[in-house]
Structure formats: C-alpha cells, structure tokens
Design a protein around this motif. Sequence first.
Motif, mmCIF file in Angstrom:
data_model
loop_
_atom_site.group_PDB
_atom_site.id
_atom_site.type_symbol
_atom_site.label_atom_id
_atom_site.label_comp_id
_atom_site.label_asym_id
_atom_site.label_seq_id
_atom_site.Cartn_x
_atom_site.Cartn_y
_atom_site.Cartn_z
ATOM 1 N N SER A 1 0.820 -1.219 0.000
ATOM 2 C CA SER A 1 0.000 0.000 0.000
ATOM 3 C C SER A 1 0.855 1.271 0.000
ATOM 4 O O SER A 1 0.311 2.380 -0.024
ATOM 5 N N ASN A 2 2.194 1.099 0.008
ATOM 6 C CA ASN A 2 3.128 2.234 0.029
ATOM 7 C C ASN A 2 2.817 3.196 1.170
ATOM 8 O O ASN A 2 2.570 4.397 0.955
ATOM 9 N N PRO A 3 2.838 2.705 2.400
ATOM 10 C CA PRO A 3 2.526 3.574 3.544
ATOM 11 C C PRO A 3 3.564 4.685 3.699
ATOM 12 O O PRO A 3 4.731 4.507 3.330
ATOM 13 N N GLU A 4 3.147 5.810 4.223
ATOM 14 C CA GLU A 4 4.068 6.905 4.510
ATOM 15 C C GLU A 4 4.069 7.139 6.017
ATOM 16 O O GLU A 4 3.053 7.499 6.598
ATOM 17 N N TRP A 5 5.218 6.937 6.613
ATOM 18 C CA TRP A 5 5.335 7.075 8.052
ATOM 19 C C TRP A 5 5.597 8.527 8.451
ATOM 20 O O TRP A 5 6.206 9.285 7.676
ATOM 21 N N PRO A 6 5.165 8.942 9.630
ATOM 22 C CA PRO A 6 5.469 10.296 10.111
ATOM 23 C C PRO A 6 6.982 10.521 10.160
ATOM 24 O O PRO A 6 7.736 9.650 10.590
ATOM 25 N N GLY A 7 7.412 11.666 9.680
ATOM 26 C CA GLY A 7 8.822 11.999 9.743
ATOM 27 C C GLY A 7 9.635 11.579 8.535
ATOM 28 O O GLY A 7 10.838 11.858 8.466
ATOM 29 N N ILE A 8 9.013 10.915 7.536
ATOM 30 C CA ILE A 8 9.805 10.454 6.393
ATOM 31 C C ILE A 8 10.331 11.614 5.557
ATOM 32 O O ILE A 8 11.284 11.450 4.788
ATOM 33 N N GLU A 9 9.732 12.806 5.737
ATOM 34 C CA GLU A 9 10.222 13.965 4.995
ATOM 35 C C GLU A 9 11.631 14.360 5.446
ATOM 36 O O GLU A 9 12.323 15.102 4.745
ATOM 37 N N GLU A 10 12.056 13.832 6.594
ATOM 38 C CA GLU A 10 13.391 14.138 7.087
ATOM 39 C C GLU A 10 14.464 13.270 6.428
ATOM 40 O O GLU A 10 15.654 13.561 6.541
ATOM 41 N N PHE A 11 14.048 12.181 5.795
ATOM 42 C CA PHE A 11 15.017 11.299 5.151
ATOM 43 C C PHE A 11 15.465 11.865 3.810
ATOM 44 O O PHE A 11 14.719 12.573 3.133
#
Length: 238
Positions: free
Chosen positions: A94-104
């Motif tokens: 489902s290609n989940p997006e976890w909180p904070g991935i924008e920091e990677f």
Amino acid sequence: WTSAFIGPASAVASMGGCDCDAGTKHAHSFDGEQRNVKRKLDQTAWEKLPDSIVTCSSLNEATAILPNPSCTAALRIRTLPKSTAQELLEYVDSNPEWPGIEEFHPLEATWDRIAVIDFTRVPANSDKDPLSQAIGYGRNLPPRFSPQVASAQRAISEVMSVLPAKLAALISEDAAELLSALHRNTGYRQYKLALELVVGDTCQKWHCDQNTARALVTYVGPGTLCAHERGVSREACG
C-alpha cells in the motif's frame, strides 16, 4: 517469518537478502550493544554446536547459542498464519508513509522507527519480569534520565504505532518476546529496537557491522542472508 540472530560482528559479514527489491521487506531488527560481560555457555551447549551457523527450534535456544564466539548466526524459522502474512504484504504494497519520512534523504533506502530498550536499572536477582522493569527512550518518548521515563512496553508501542492495530499488536508481542530472550541469555543491557521498511538498496556494498550483536526478524520478503568471513572474497572491494 524468520529470526536471524547474527553473532559476534567480527566474525560475520551480513547483508539483508531483500534490500535490492523495493518495498518487499518489512522487518524489525534489534541491535544489541554490550554493557557487561557475555555469559558463558555450559560445556554441553558448546558440544552441540555442529557449525558456525545454527538452525534452532526455539527462540530460547537461538539466543542461548548466540554468545558463543564461534557462532556466526543462530536461525529460527517459524511460519506465519497465511492471513497474517497476507495482511503484512498488503500493508507493504500500500506504500505507507510514516510520520517523519520527509526528514530522510530522497535516496534513503530504509525508513525506520527506533527506540532504545534499557535493562540497566533492572536488579540482577529480581523476581519480576525484567522487561516490565526496563525503560525505553527515543523519539516521542521522555529522555533517558527523565523523572517520568517511559517503560519498555510504552517504547515498543510507540515504535509500532505506525502499523495497523492488529499488526502492531502482533509485532509488539514478538519484539517483547525477543528482547526478553536476548536479555536473559546474552546478558546485554541495552538494545536498539527498530521497525524498518526497506524501499530500496540499503547496503550497496559489504561493510563492517558496528554492533556487538544483531537480531533480525523479516515479515515480508525472502529474509536475511549471512555469510561467514571465510566465505567472503574481498579482493574486489579495494
């Protein structure tokens, strides 16, 4: 469902076997950092070691063999119920997006959720469950020396909170069982608990592991591959 308890870092070169397949591996890993001397196995346990990579029938057996310096890896294999395996696969797909991935970094191949589980304050001869007395710290948790420090169970729940409730409960239970067994049989007092979603090539080259020991559980994908140092050719590595 595979648990790979990889032994002394100096004796093993390890690579996640699924890292090159985007979105196919979903695992949590436990990286133990030694804080006291390893417990010694009795002579009988040493004599039972047929090879440096040992397949074990139980979690307790695998973690008990791990402190042996000649043990490259101890493996335990258990089959997940088909319905659970399907739920995990659908979650990853489902290609989940976890909180904070924008920091990677955009090229980062692994998303992770991390907490440190610390048994340092647990009395050696306590009658209580050691995990119930351990603490946890990390992102969204109080600092290590806070008066309101979090329990280990709260830290585990925080790490798994990105998952659907049923999967979070399942993997939290696995994490608690594994942490308890590792602490009981290795004597290590601190563990880095990480839930990882591998979305690319995490380890593009062979590298020296910086951990005293590592335990991996793979929920989606072919699992983890490990090789003894004597089976690795480094001439092409420069």
